[in-house]
Design a protein around this motif. Sequence first.
Motif, PDB file in Angstrom:
ATOM      1  N   GLU A  23       0.832  -1.202   0.000  1.00  0.00           N
ATOM      2  CA  GLU A  23       0.000   0.000   0.000  1.00  0.00           C
ATOM      3  C   GLU A  23       0.869   1.255   0.000  1.00  0.00           C
ATOM      4  OE1 GLU A  23      -3.275   0.123   2.915  1.00  0.00           O
ATOM      5  OE2 GLU A  23      -2.759  -1.965   3.415  1.00  0.00           O
ATOM      6  N   LYS A  24       0.352   2.307  -0.583  1.00  0.00           N
ATOM      7  CA  LYS A  24       1.018   3.603  -0.516  1.00  0.00           C
ATOM      8  C   LYS A  24       0.743   4.231   0.847  1.00  0.00           C
ATOM      9  CE  LYS A  24       3.354   6.770  -2.903  1.00  0.00           C
ATOM     10  NZ  LYS A  24       2.699   7.312  -4.121  1.00  0.00           N
ATOM     11  N   ILE A  25       1.791   4.711   1.493  1.00  0.00           N
ATOM     12  CA  ILE A  25       1.680   5.310   2.825  1.00  0.00           C
ATOM     13  C   ILE A  25       2.062   6.778   2.739  1.00  0.00           C
ATOM     14  CG2 ILE A  25       2.492   5.244   5.219  1.00  0.00           C
ATOM     15  CD1 ILE A  25       3.284   2.302   4.733  1.00  0.00           C
ATOM     16  N   LEU A  26       1.195   7.649   3.219  1.00  0.00           N
ATOM     17  CA  LEU A  26       1.523   9.062   3.325  1.00  0.00           C
ATOM     18  C   LEU A  26       2.033   9.329   4.740  1.00  0.00           C
ATOM     19  CD1 LEU A  26       1.264  11.953   1.903  1.00  0.00           C
ATOM     20  CD2 LEU A  26      -0.699  12.245   3.420  1.00  0.00           C
ATOM     21  N   VAL A  27       3.267   9.792   4.836  1.00  0.00           N
ATOM     22  CA  VAL A  27       3.806  10.229   6.128  1.00  0.00           C
ATOM     23  C   VAL A  27       3.566  11.727   6.223  1.00  0.00           C
ATOM     24  CG1 VAL A  27       5.908  10.613   7.467  1.00  0.00           C
ATOM     25  CG2 VAL A  27       5.508   8.397   6.391  1.00  0.00           C
ATOM     26  N   HIS A  28       2.768  12.126   7.218  1.00  0.00           N
ATOM     27  CA  HIS A  28       2.346  13.526   7.359  1.00  0.00           C
ATOM     28  C   HIS A  28       3.052  14.130   8.560  1.00  0.00           C
ATOM     29  CE1 HIS A  28      -0.094  17.033   8.270  1.00  0.00           C
ATOM     30  NE2 HIS A  28      -0.853  16.836   7.199  1.00  0.00           N
ATOM     31  N   GLY A  29       4.007  15.047   8.307  1.00  0.00           N
ATOM     32  CA  GLY A  29       4.744  15.684   9.378  1.00  0.00           C
ATOM     33  C   GLY A  29       4.195  17.046   9.736  1.00  0.00           C
ATOM     34  N   ASP A  30       5.033  17.833  10.399  1.00  0.00           N
ATOM     35  CA  ASP A  30       4.678  19.192  10.796  1.00  0.00           C
ATOM     36  C   ASP A  30       5.760  20.117  10.254  1.00  0.00           C
ATOM     37  OD1 ASP A  30       3.401  21.310  12.050  1.00  0.00           O
ATOM     38  OD2 ASP A  30       4.413  20.988  13.967  1.00  0.00           O
ATOM     39  N   TYR A  31       5.500  21.446  10.317  1.00  0.00           N
ATOM     40  CA  TYR A  31       6.420  22.377   9.672  1.00  0.00           C
ATOM     41  C   TYR A  31       7.509  22.906  10.597  1.00  0.00           C
ATOM     42  CZ  TYR A  31       2.541  25.314  11.385  1.00  0.00           C
ATOM     43  OH  TYR A  31       1.543  25.875  12.153  1.00  0.00           O
ATOM     44  N   ASP A  32       7.666  22.337  11.789  1.00  0.00           N
ATOM     45  CA  ASP A  32       8.808  22.723  12.606  1.00  0.00           C
ATOM     46  C   ASP A  32       9.889  21.650  12.526  1.00  0.00           C
ATOM     47  OD1 ASP A  32       7.919  20.668  14.229  1.00  0.00           O
ATOM     48  OD2 ASP A  32       7.635  21.902  16.008  1.00  0.00           O
ATOM     49  N   ALA A  33      11.039  21.901  13.178  1.00  0.00           N
ATOM     50  CA  ALA A  33      12.175  20.990  13.052  1.00  0.00           C
ATOM     51  C   ALA A  33      11.855  19.602  13.597  1.00  0.00           C
ATOM     52  CB  ALA A  33      13.402  21.581  13.768  1.00  0.00           C
ATOM     53  N   ASP A  34      11.087  19.522  14.677  1.00  0.00           N
ATOM     54  CA  ASP A  34      10.697  18.217  15.211  1.00  0.00           C
ATOM     55  C   ASP A  34       9.805  17.489  14.214  1.00  0.00           C
ATOM     56  OD1 ASP A  34      10.272  16.056  16.926  1.00  0.00           O
ATOM     57  OD2 ASP A  34       8.727  17.097  18.089  1.00  0.00           O
ATOM     58  N   GLY A  35       8.832  18.196  13.656  1.00  0.00           N
ATOM     59  CA  GLY A  35       7.929  17.567  12.695  1.00  0.00           C
ATOM     60  C   GLY A  35       8.615  17.134  11.426  1.00  0.00           C
ATOM     61  N   MET A  36       9.575  17.937  10.942  1.00  0.00           N
ATOM     62  CA  MET A  36      10.344  17.540   9.754  1.00  0.00           C
ATOM     63  C   MET A  36      11.222  16.334  10.062  1.00  0.00           C
ATOM     64  SD  MET A  36      11.673  21.120   8.121  1.00  0.00           S
ATOM     65  CE  MET A  36      10.953  22.588   8.821  1.00  0.00           C
ATOM     66  N   SER A  37      11.882  16.356  11.229  1.00  0.00           N
ATOM     67  CA  SER A  37      12.753  15.239  11.608  1.00  0.00           C
ATOM     68  C   SER A  37      11.955  13.958  11.759  1.00  0.00           C
ATOM     69  CB  SER A  37      13.476  15.557  12.921  1.00  0.00           C
ATOM     70  OG  SER A  37      14.266  16.715  12.810  1.00  0.00           O
ATOM     71  N   ALA A  38      10.781  14.062  12.379  1.00  0.00           N
ATOM     72  CA  ALA A  38       9.936  12.886  12.573  1.00  0.00           C
ATOM     73  C   ALA A  38       9.439  12.335  11.244  1.00  0.00           C
ATOM     74  CB  ALA A  38       8.759  13.233  13.483  1.00  0.00           C
ATOM     75  N   ALA A  39       9.053  13.238  10.329  1.00  0.00           N
ATOM     76  CA  ALA A  39       8.587  12.791   9.021  1.00  0.00           C
ATOM     77  C   ALA A  39       9.714  12.138   8.233  1.00  0.00           C
ATOM     78  CB  ALA A  39       8.002  13.965   8.243  1.00  0.00           C
TER      79      ALA A  39
END
Length: 563
Positions: free
Chosen positions: A73-89
């Motif tokens: 399946e195709k998986i969309l990884v949805h992060g956030d626009y701060d450094a933690d969210g980018m790193s997590a994504a």
Amino acid sequence: MPLPLREDRVAALSGSVGLPDEVCRVLLRRGIESPEEARAFLRPHLSSVHSPYELPDMEVGVERVKRALAAGEKILVHGDYDADGMSAAALLTLGLRELGGRVEPFVPHRTRDGYDLSDAGIRKASDSGASLIVTADCGVTAVEAVATAASNGVDVVITDHHRPGSEIPNAVAVVDPMLPGSRYPFRDLAGVGVAFKLLSALFDAVGADAPRLNQHLDLVALGTVADQMPLTGENRILVRAGLRALERSRKPGLRSLLAGAGISAEGRIEAEHISFRLAPRLNSVGRMAEADSGLQLLLATDPKEAQRLADHLERQNAERRQTDARVYEDVRKQVGSRLRDEDRAVVVWGDDWHPGVIGIVASRLVERYHRPSIVISFDGDVGRGSGRSIDGFHLFDALRECEPILERFGGHRMAAGMTVRRQHVEELAARLQATARRDLSDREPIQELRLDLEVPMKRLGPDLLRWLGHLAPFGSGNPTPIVMVRGVALERAARVGNDGGHLRFHLSGDGHRVPAIAFGMGRRLQEARSSEGADVALQITENSWNGRREVQARVLDFRPSES
């Protein structure tokens, strides 16, 4: 002066762990009393982390992602626009790809899409053909968006570290240590830390080798430190290992980011390098432009593309600094004309302040006024706010008391964001002021320095710097030790910096001299020059310049000597 300690306790701990008294005094003042606790703190190891399956919904979340991997399946990884969210994504994207996953990474645009999983993320999932969304550092308050995704036949697995609202999204799994009823032993994981936990369980479930995942601990350190999470407990273990992984990292994006920030990949990388150099660059694109360029930098495999993206971040960071300065000056004038002595919080609002810098401005207000501070920027009738707090005031809980007049809000103890209608902003300010007076009524709004050690001047040198370095990584929850020296001379004081805002001088006493820098104290030049002897609170650091290394005192405050 530092609070007194029982000398027999200091001697007992020193004898048990074989470290100097100064190190043991810092440990005791931070609540680390037994030899076993001291050894665990000084030698954090990945084998000591908690089982990921202690997190809520972990088993069902892992099972759903396993099924997606197995079925292609195709998986969309949805992060956030701060450094933690980018790193997590980036971490989830790389980790899932390690296991053969078909992954599409996505972070929203701050002004166009707003915070959290929303319609933009649902559209991206639909456009990319994803049947599963895995969030990173967001989602725990996205009740409507999760419902919309489900109606479109898209499952959602949430990984987040923020406190939920009054309703929990009806996702396949909500993996968040802050959920009501969570029994996870450590509740202060960053968003990237929760993402790492999901991948740890997933790698274990499919029989993948741990080193394949642990090579990405560089991203865990990056996001955790950038989000100012406490560097205690499990975070200390992950960040310590992650900093060493960052030194060895072969990721072209991280190497270009380090080079642009003037950090040698061949030297030792400390948490403060992330806090003051790497995180501002990553956050700048989330604040000023497309956060996607920051995420793509972390994922880059081509060195030339990584360099192009890193150069873009440098330009955005320069623009961010200019915008920050303009907005801060406007906000500072407003605060100066309205703040009363009895106020225990700062709440300001205005029109068309760039929403990407209001969080930075709030942080600067906290530093200047030592009060919880919220800055709200209105675009028409809708205001977006960002707040920062101080010890003793839980910002998220304060906003929860204002929930009826807020459109939405989220965050944690020390930082939060909110959306408010113009008609409610004065009531919001009044409510927050009342809550701050209630919770902070007996506290004078001044910054307190908590001293760890008092040492003679002759101890300020490389030996003490090396021993105190065993307590690193330093940051929130485990600050760099503050040392006091008494009765020293402040020699050759001069203003430095583009605007003369800082002081440089030498500390002298006991036949020993140490260069010193006092950031933000340029206005105290005459006080320093006229001092006949001073008591100084400082942090011992190492200054590198043109290949030379020397011990330097980072002065936090000074006063006429009482000795």
